[in-house]
Each structure stands twice: as C-alpha cells, then as structure tokens.
Design a protein around this motif. Structure first.
Motif, PDB file in Angstrom:
ATOM      1  N   THR A 147       0.824  -1.215   0.000  1.00 41.43           N
ATOM      2  CA  THR A 147       0.000   0.000   0.000  1.00 41.43           C
ATOM      3  C   THR A 147       0.858   1.266   0.000  1.00 41.43           C
ATOM      4  O   THR A 147       2.010   1.248   0.455  1.00 41.43           O
ATOM      5  CB  THR A 147      -0.918  -0.003   1.243  1.00 41.43           C
ATOM      6  OG1 THR A 147      -0.120  -0.157   2.416  1.00 41.43           O
ATOM      7  CG2 THR A 147      -1.932  -1.133   1.163  1.00 41.43           C
ATOM      8  N   ASN A 150      -0.227   7.595   1.121  1.00 41.02           N
ATOM      9  CA  ASN A 150      -1.114   8.760   1.180  1.00 41.02           C
ATOM     10  C   ASN A 150      -2.487   8.468   1.795  1.00 41.02           C
ATOM     11  O   ASN A 150      -3.169   9.394   2.206  1.00 41.02           O
ATOM     12  CB  ASN A 150      -1.245   9.420  -0.197  1.00 41.02           C
ATOM     13  CG  ASN A 150      -1.967   8.558  -1.205  1.00 41.02           C
ATOM     14  OD1 ASN A 150      -1.949   7.333  -1.107  1.00 41.02           O
ATOM     15  ND2 ASN A 150      -2.609   9.177  -2.168  1.00 41.02           N
ATOM     16  N   LYS A 173       2.485  -5.273   3.632  1.00 40.03           N
ATOM     17  CA  LYS A 173       3.672  -4.420   3.755  1.00 40.03           C
ATOM     18  C   LYS A 173       3.226  -2.970   3.635  1.00 40.03           C
ATOM     19  O   LYS A 173       2.888  -2.498   2.552  1.00 40.03           O
ATOM     20  CB  LYS A 173       4.722  -4.723   2.672  1.00 40.03           C
ATOM     21  CG  LYS A 173       6.052  -4.088   3.057  1.00 40.03           C
ATOM     22  CD  LYS A 173       6.925  -3.678   1.921  1.00 40.03           C
ATOM     23  CE  LYS A 173       6.561  -2.442   1.196  1.00 40.03           C
ATOM     24  NZ  LYS A 173       6.671  -1.161   1.961  1.00 40.03           N
ATOM     25  N   GLY A 226      -0.292   2.022  -5.618  1.00 40.41           N
ATOM     26  CA  GLY A 226       0.866   2.921  -5.584  1.00 40.41           C
ATOM     27  C   GLY A 226       1.095   3.528  -6.953  1.00 40.41           C
ATOM     28  O   GLY A 226       0.157   3.653  -7.747  1.00 40.41           O
ATOM     29  N   SER A 227       2.332   3.863  -7.241  1.00 48.05           N
ATOM     30  CA  SER A 227       2.645   4.587  -8.471  1.00 48.05           C
ATOM     31  C   SER A 227       2.659   3.655  -9.687  1.00 48.05           C
ATOM     32  O   SER A 227       2.856   2.437  -9.552  1.00 48.05           O
ATOM     33  CB  SER A 227       4.009   5.252  -8.328  1.00 48.05           C
ATOM     34  OG  SER A 227       4.997   4.250  -8.137  1.00 48.05           O
ATOM     35  N   MET A 250      -3.140   2.433  -9.608  1.00 49.16           N
ATOM     36  CA  MET A 250      -1.959   3.302  -9.738  1.00 49.16           C
ATOM     37  C   MET A 250      -2.340   4.783  -9.851  1.00 49.16           C
ATOM     38  O   MET A 250      -3.327   5.192  -9.289  1.00 49.16           O
ATOM     39  CB  MET A 250      -1.127   2.781 -10.901  1.00 49.16           C
ATOM     40  CG  MET A 250      -0.693   1.331 -10.641  1.00 49.16           C
ATOM     41  SD  MET A 250       0.154   0.510 -11.971  1.00 49.16           S
ATOM     42  CE  MET A 250      -1.187   0.190 -13.097  1.00 49.16           C
ATOM     43  N   GLY A 251      -1.573   5.542 -10.587  1.00 50.28           N
ATOM     44  CA  GLY A 251      -1.679   7.001 -10.537  1.00 50.28           C
ATOM     45  C   GLY A 251      -2.817   7.588 -11.351  1.00 50.28           C
ATOM     46  O   GLY A 251      -3.668   6.885 -11.895  1.00 50.28           O
ATOM     47  N   CYS A 283      -4.322  10.033  -5.518  1.00 52.42           N
ATOM     48  CA  CYS A 283      -4.376   9.469  -6.871  1.00 52.42           C
ATOM     49  C   CYS A 283      -5.537  10.094  -7.627  1.00 52.42           C
ATOM     50  O   CYS A 283      -5.525  10.210  -8.847  1.00 52.42           O
ATOM     51  CB  CYS A 283      -4.545   7.962  -6.809  1.00 52.42           C
ATOM     52  SG  CYS A 283      -5.994   7.464  -5.872  1.00 52.42           S
ATOM     53  N   GLU A 385       1.831  12.465 -14.209  1.00 51.66           N
ATOM     54  CA  GLU A 385       1.381  12.679 -12.826  1.00 51.66           C
ATOM     55  C   GLU A 385       2.452  13.450 -12.045  1.00 51.66           C
ATOM     56  O   GLU A 385       3.625  13.082 -12.073  1.00 51.66           O
ATOM     57  CB  GLU A 385       1.116  11.341 -12.126  1.00 51.66           C
ATOM     58  CG  GLU A 385       0.519  11.532 -10.737  1.00 51.66           C
ATOM     59  CD  GLU A 385       0.285  10.224  -9.969  1.00 51.66           C
ATOM     60  OE1 GLU A 385       1.201   9.394  -9.905  1.00 51.66           O
ATOM     61  OE2 GLU A 385      -0.826  10.052  -9.416  1.00 51.66           O
ATOM     62  N   PHE A 452     -13.413   1.090  -6.946  1.00 55.75           N
ATOM     63  CA  PHE A 452     -12.375   2.120  -7.025  1.00 55.75           C
ATOM     64  C   PHE A 452     -11.263   1.580  -7.921  1.00 55.75           C
ATOM     65  O   PHE A 452     -10.490   0.719  -7.524  1.00 55.75           O
ATOM     66  CB  PHE A 452     -11.801   2.459  -5.645  1.00 55.75           C
ATOM     67  CG  PHE A 452     -11.006   3.739  -5.660  1.00 55.75           C
ATOM     68  CD1 PHE A 452     -11.509   4.895  -5.084  1.00 55.75           C
ATOM     69  CD2 PHE A 452      -9.772   3.804  -6.298  1.00 55.75           C
ATOM     70  CE1 PHE A 452     -10.795   6.085  -5.138  1.00 55.75           C
ATOM     71  CE2 PHE A 452      -9.059   4.980  -6.358  1.00 55.75           C
ATOM     72  CZ  PHE A 452      -9.571   6.130  -5.768  1.00 55.75           C
TER      73      PHE A 452
HETATM   74  P1  NAD Z   1       4.980   3.908  -4.500  1.00 60.80           P
HETATM   75  O1  NAD Z   1       4.658   3.228  -5.772  1.00 60.80           O
HETATM   76  O2  NAD Z   1       6.296   4.567  -4.374  1.00 60.80           O
HETATM   77  O3  NAD Z   1       4.889   2.869  -3.264  1.00 60.80           O
HETATM   78  C1  NAD Z   1       3.724   2.111  -3.020  1.00 60.80           C
HETATM   79  C2  NAD Z   1       4.099   0.880  -2.212  1.00 60.80           C
HETATM   80  O4  NAD Z   1       4.896   0.027  -3.032  1.00 60.80           O
HETATM   81  C3  NAD Z   1       4.924   1.175  -0.967  1.00 60.80           C
HETATM   82  O5  NAD Z   1       4.539   0.309   0.078  1.00 60.80           O
HETATM   83  C4  NAD Z   1       6.330   0.849  -1.423  1.00 60.80           C
HETATM   84  O6  NAD Z   1       7.202   0.493  -0.364  1.00 60.80           O
HETATM   85  C5  NAD Z   1       6.071  -0.331  -2.335  1.00 60.80           C
HETATM   86  N1  NAD Z   1       7.141  -0.592  -3.309  1.00 60.80           N
HETATM   87  C6  NAD Z   1       7.999   0.303  -3.856  1.00 60.80           C
HETATM   88  N2  NAD Z   1       8.857  -0.338  -4.682  1.00 60.80           N
HETATM   89  C7  NAD Z   1       8.512  -1.648  -4.656  1.00 60.80           C
HETATM   90  C8  NAD Z   1       9.023  -2.799  -5.284  1.00 60.80           C
HETATM   91  N3  NAD Z   1      10.078  -2.745  -6.120  1.00 60.80           N
HETATM   92  N4  NAD Z   1       8.431  -3.990  -5.042  1.00 60.80           N
HETATM   93  C9  NAD Z   1       7.365  -4.076  -4.212  1.00 60.80           C
HETATM   94  N5  NAD Z   1       6.858  -3.007  -3.568  1.00 60.80           N
HETATM   95  C10 NAD Z   1       7.411  -1.809  -3.790  1.00 60.80           C
HETATM   96  O7  NAD Z   1       3.788   4.954  -4.217  1.00 60.80           O
HETATM   97  P2  NAD Z   1       3.615   6.012  -3.043  1.00 60.80           P
HETATM   98  O8  NAD Z   1       4.576   7.141  -3.229  1.00 60.80           O
HETATM   99  O9  NAD Z   1       3.570   5.337  -1.733  1.00 60.80           O
HETATM  100  O10 NAD Z   1       2.126   6.531  -3.355  1.00 60.80           O
HETATM  101  C11 NAD Z   1       1.843   7.478  -4.322  1.00 60.80           C
HETATM  102  C12 NAD Z   1       1.378   6.842  -5.622  1.00 60.80           C
HETATM  103  O11 NAD Z   1       0.291   5.963  -5.376  1.00 60.80           O
HETATM  104  C13 NAD Z   1       0.830   7.885  -6.612  1.00 60.80           C
HETATM  105  O12 NAD Z   1       1.241   7.533  -7.907  1.00 60.80           O
HETATM  106  C14 NAD Z   1      -0.683   7.749  -6.460  1.00 60.80           C
HETATM  107  O13 NAD Z   1      -1.401   8.193  -7.581  1.00 60.80           O
HETATM  108  C15 NAD Z   1      -0.808   6.269  -6.237  1.00 60.80           C
HETATM  109  N6  NAD Z   1      -2.055   5.919  -5.559  1.00 60.80           N
HETATM  110  C16 NAD Z   1      -2.995   5.220  -6.255  1.00 60.80           C
HETATM  111  C17 NAD Z   1      -4.213   4.915  -5.660  1.00 60.80           C
HETATM  112  C18 NAD Z   1      -5.285   4.180  -6.416  1.00 60.80           C
HETATM  113  O14 NAD Z   1      -6.178   3.618  -5.784  1.00 60.80           O
HETATM  114  N7  NAD Z   1      -5.274   4.171  -7.745  1.00 60.80           N
HETATM  115  C19 NAD Z   1      -4.456   5.303  -4.335  1.00 60.80           C
HETATM  116  C20 NAD Z   1      -3.465   6.006  -3.661  1.00 60.80           C
HETATM  117  C21 NAD Z   1      -2.261   6.303  -4.269  1.00 60.80           C
END
Ligand code: NAD
Length: 497
Positions: A147, A150, A173, A226-227, A250-251, A283, A385, A452
């Motif tokens: 996760t 944010n 995690k 995440g991203s 994702m984003g 996001c 983004e 979502f």
């Molecule tokens: P991130 O992608 O940097 O990290 C997300 C998670 O992935 C963290 O727990 C991180 O430790 C883990 N991670 C990072 N590298 C990894 C790898 N190589 N292998 C496995 N896990 C790994 O994102 P962030 O900075 O925490 O959050 C912001 C991003 O999340 C933005 O792009 C936002 O748009 C997106 N987001 C999307 C949603 C959605 O529902 N679509 C919701 C919230 C945030």
C-alpha cells in the motif's frame, strides 16, 4: 513509537536486526518511530505463517470471521482520535483529512462485516429440470497487500478487510513513509483476536521487503496500490507466474471539466478541493481543469482567489487546509514539474513553490502552483502525474475538444463534469475514459461500496474497495443432480451404448 513485524501472532524484530527511523514531514526533527527494516528472510516467515493458517481460516464461517473484524472496528473507534493524530504527524495530512481516512477504513471493514450476512453467490438456472446450479465463491489463498503512504489506513483496509473476510490470509507491507499507521492496523487486528498467522505484517522498503513478497511462490494474489512506475514493474513480473493474480491501482492525471453553463461557485469549490486537498497528493486529485472559454476568465479569477486563501502549515493545526508534501523527493519532483511548465510555455498564474521561514523551516511545505496552458499533445507537464499542489487550467471551445483533451493522457482514474445540462453530462460520461466519474462534485471523495479503479496507466481493471472481493475470491460453478439418471445440457447423452 517502537514498531515490530507481526508474524504468526507474534511481535518480532527483523532477522537482520536492522531498523529505520520515520520523521514527520511537517517537522523533520520530530521522530515518529523506529521500525524493523525487513528483507526476504522476514517475508519468508510471514508467508509461511499465512500459508499454514489458510486451511483453518478458510474453514471458519464468513459470519464468524466478520465478527472478529467487527471487534477490530470497535477498537479503531475507541482509538479514533489518536490514530488520526498519528496519521497527521506521520504522513502530513491535515487532521480533518486524517479523520476522514480513518473513517473510510472503518467503513470498508463495516461493509465487509455487513456483507457476511448477505447472499454470497447466485442460484443459476439449468437446462435440466433435475439439476440445481450455483455460483459460489472460494478464497484464493495468501494475499500480499502492498500500500502507498497517502491513505495509510483506508487503503490498507480496502485490501485487507475484503481479503480476510472472504477467508484469505494476508501478508501486509505498509509504506515505509507511514509505518506507524501500519503498526496500528496490526495492533488492532491482534487485539481483535485473529488466529495466529491469518494476518501478518512486515515493515520495510519496497525493494527489500515488497519485492520478495510479490515474488514469493506461495503468494496467490498481489494487491498493489501505488505509483505506475512500481505497479507496472510488479505487474510485468508477477504475470510471468501463471498461478498468481495481480491487481494494481496506480496514478492519475485527473480532470475537472467546467462548461459555460456551470454553477460557478460549485465549480470553483470542486476545483480547489480536488486540486489541493492532501496537498494534491491523492491518486484522485485534479491536476487539469479543462474550462470552456465563455466562463474561463470568471473561473480563473475565482479559482485563484480560492487558491490564494489556502492556509498551509502544521497538519495538527485545525485551521490549516494543506499540510506538507511527504518528503524531499516530492518537493524536488513538484519543483521540477513547475519548471517544466514554464519551459513548455505555460502562463504562470500563481507561482507556488517551497515555503521557508516562520513555521515552515523544518517541513516540506509548498504553496499552490497554477498555470494556464493550451492543450498540446507533446507537453509533458499536462500529461504526467505530478502528485503535489500543481494544477493546469486548459481552455476549450467545444465539447468534442474537451473530450479529446480529457482522453489525451495515459491515465484514466477520476473525472468530474460541472454543468447544468444533463445531455452534456451524459455525453462525457460515455466518451471520457475514467474509472470514477462525478457530476457537479469534486473528483475526490470516493465511497467504499463503489468500485475504485481506473483505466490505462491508472489500473489493471480490477477495482479495489468493495469490488476487491472479485479479485481475492474465485467464482466456482457447483451443479447438483437430483435425478437417478444423468441428463446433460445441449442434448448430450451419458448412456453407454
Ligand atoms: P509507490 O509506488 O512509491 O509505493 C507504493 C508501495 O509500493 C509502498 O509500500 C512501497 O514500499 C512499495 N514498493 C515500492 N517499490 C517496490 C518494489 N520494487 N516492489 C514491491 N513493492 C514496492 O507509491 P507512493 O509514493 O507510496 O504513493 C503514491 C502513488 O500511489 C501515486 O502515484 C498515487 O497516484 C498512487 N495511488 C494510487 C491509488 C489508487 O487507488 N489508484 C491510491 C493512492 C495512491
């Protein structure tokens, strides 16, 4: 706070005994806590525990499983304010938004508790009168929940509550930017009385703890939020294992589309809220305001007045609308995109940037950056983004042009249209590419009982929240013959000649 991994019902340090510190983004001198820096060995133990606990947990009734989640909800409610304050301090979200985040996590869990007493499959007709056919759901097994920072309580619960309630076991995690909130999730679940191994948590970075987790052969489902950069790499890797399911949220590069006939007050409030809540780090945040030329001047004037009024500061001070961005990397990224906007010929309307001086010195505080720019298919700044207080106002003449501009990005998560004309609203609903659409509302503010998830670079088409049940369960067909002979569909005979 001193955090621990939670494996097989026990609190543990990482095997390496390495730790990492988490400081507040609002005050880098404020140490929030120290947490285990886990690696593949800790992940191995957590996945092993989750695998071993699966058969017994799957065998428990849905209603009994949900009763444990109900106790979890009550524990969170008792601790509500403390959790919200920890979130504001650790992640920089202002208190009102931190409270909303906790509330959303509670709602997600309550939704699954309620669902435990609702129909959970279908009775499906059969061609043969003597056959009863059903669609039933079975849990997939071990779910890895990864996760972002944010929404450090709501998003973990989007992933964890549907997985646990439906009989899966979980290895979670949390983001290493919000380990304290992750720690609280594990503490409440432990106290609620989950059997050992059903839920496990490993703290650590994405590379050291997340990557071995998603690649572990005993993980059946990866639920990543995440991203795009990280999610696309995960999807590519996990997809090679034919047994594994991966859902990535994702984003976004979300837009609010304002037509000439819009209620101006409503349009401005929707735009300010969508662009600057959570300092633009959602996001679902709006980073493009696509505005029809007849209302453009009035909209710009009012929007800028709203953006100028935003109070930035300590997230624990109730008067502030925007807290800091999450870290130095986020500051650098937003400043880089502010410069790209200038380089690409944007007309800067509000020249935001890093705030320093009184009350800001030790935090990652930024003010809103707003610019006017014609849509240009080669521009980076209106297509990528940014994830910060950075927003483009893009004029349009016709509805066709507005739809083209809206869709001419690689993301498709949230979208809002501001109009009094239901025909326009319906047309953009049909022709714009998005996962969550709104009419006369901000493009943020989702509710858990709706899907979502987005299109294109925003998601893999398996929406989260309530609809995650479809990802973490397998729909099976179950057909029962009530006759003493066999009758097959499509007129086939089972007689042996
Ligand atoms: P991130 O992608 O940097 O990290 C997300 C998670 O992935 C963290 O727990 C991180 O430790 C883990 N991670 C990072 N590298 C990894 C790898 N190589 N292998 C496995 N896990 C790994 O994102 P962030 O900075 O925490 O959050 C912001 C991003 O999340 C933005 O792009 C936002 O748009 C997106 N987001 C999307 C949603 C959605 O529902 N679509 C919701 C919230 C945030």
């Amino acid at each position: 706070m001193r955090g621990h991994n939670y494996i097989n019902g026990q609190w543990r340090d990482s095997i390496s005994e390495h730790t990492f510190d988490k400081h507040s983004p609002a005050n880098t001198g404020d140490l929030v806590g120290t947490f285990p820096a886990s690696d593949a060995r800790d992940v191995e133990e957590a996945v092993r525990a989750a695998r071993a606990a699966f058969p017994q947990w799957r065998g428990m009734s849905f209603i009994r499983r949900a009763e444990i989640l109900d106790r979890f909800v009550r524990l969170v409610q008792e601790d509500f304010e403390e959790l919200a304050r920890l979130m504001a301090r650790e992640g920089g979200k202002v208190l009102a938004e931190s409270r909303a985040d906790v509330t959303e996590g509670i709602h997600m869990t309550q939704y699954m508790v309620g669902r435990s007493r609702m129909p959970y499959g279908d009775v499906v007709p059969s061609e043969i009168a003597e056959k009863d056919s059903y669609m039933l759901r079975k849990p997939k097994g071990v779910v890895a929940a990864i996760t972002p920072w944010n929404f450090p309580f709501a998003i973990p619960m989007w992933s964890i509550a549907p997985s646990l309630a439906t009989g899966n076991t979980v290895v979670f995690k949390p983001s290493s930017e919000t380990p304290g909130c992750g720690q609280k999730v594990a503490e409440y679940l432990h106290e609620a009385g989950l059997p050992a191994g059903v839920f496990n948590m490993v703290h650590g970075t994405g590379d050291d703890a997340g990557w071995p987790l998603i690649n572990h052969p005993e993980v059946d489902v990866v639920v990543f939020t995440g991203s795009y950069g990280v999610g696309s790499k995960i999807k590519e890797t996990v997809a090679r294992d034919y047994r594994k399911m991966v859902a990535c949220e994702m984003g976004g590069k979300n837009a609010i589309m304002v037509f000439d006939d819009a209620n101006l007050d409503l349009a401005v409030n929707a735009a300010v809220t969508s662009a600057f809540r959570t300092a633009g780090q959602r996001c679902s945040a709006a980073s493009r305001l696509i505005v029809q030329e007849g209302i453009l001047d009035r909209f710009v004037e009012r929007f800028l007045a709203g953006a100028r009024r935003i109070r930035v500061g300590d997230p624990l001070d109730e008067r502030n609308f925007m807290g800091p961005v999450i870290n130095q990397g986020a500051v650098d990224k937003v400043l880089r995109y502010n410069q790209i906007a200038r380089d690409e010929g944007a007309q800067v309307l509000l020249d935001g940037g890093r705030l320093s001086g009184d009350g800001y010195g030790k935090g990652y505080f930024m003010s809103p950056f707003v610019y006017l720019m014609r849509h240009n298919p080669t521009s980076r700044v209106i297509r990528e983004e940014v994830f910060g207080p950075h927003v483009a106002i893009i004029p349009f003449k016709t509805i066709e042009e507005a739809i083209f501009i809206h869709n001419d990005v690689e993301y498709g998560l949230t979208f809002s249209v501001i109009t009094e004309d239901y025909r326009k609203a319906r047309r953009v609903r049909e022709e714009c590419e998005f996962g969550l659409g709104y009419v006369n509302l901000p493009c943020i503010g989702a509710e858990v009982q709706l899907p979502f998830g987005g299109l294109k670079k925003s998601g893999t088409g398996m929406p989260s929240a309530a609809t995650l049940v479809d990802v973490v369960t397998h729909k099976v067909a179950w057909t029962v013959n009530h006759d003493q002979t066999i009758k097959l569909a499509q007129g086939l005979s089972a007689e042996i000649e």
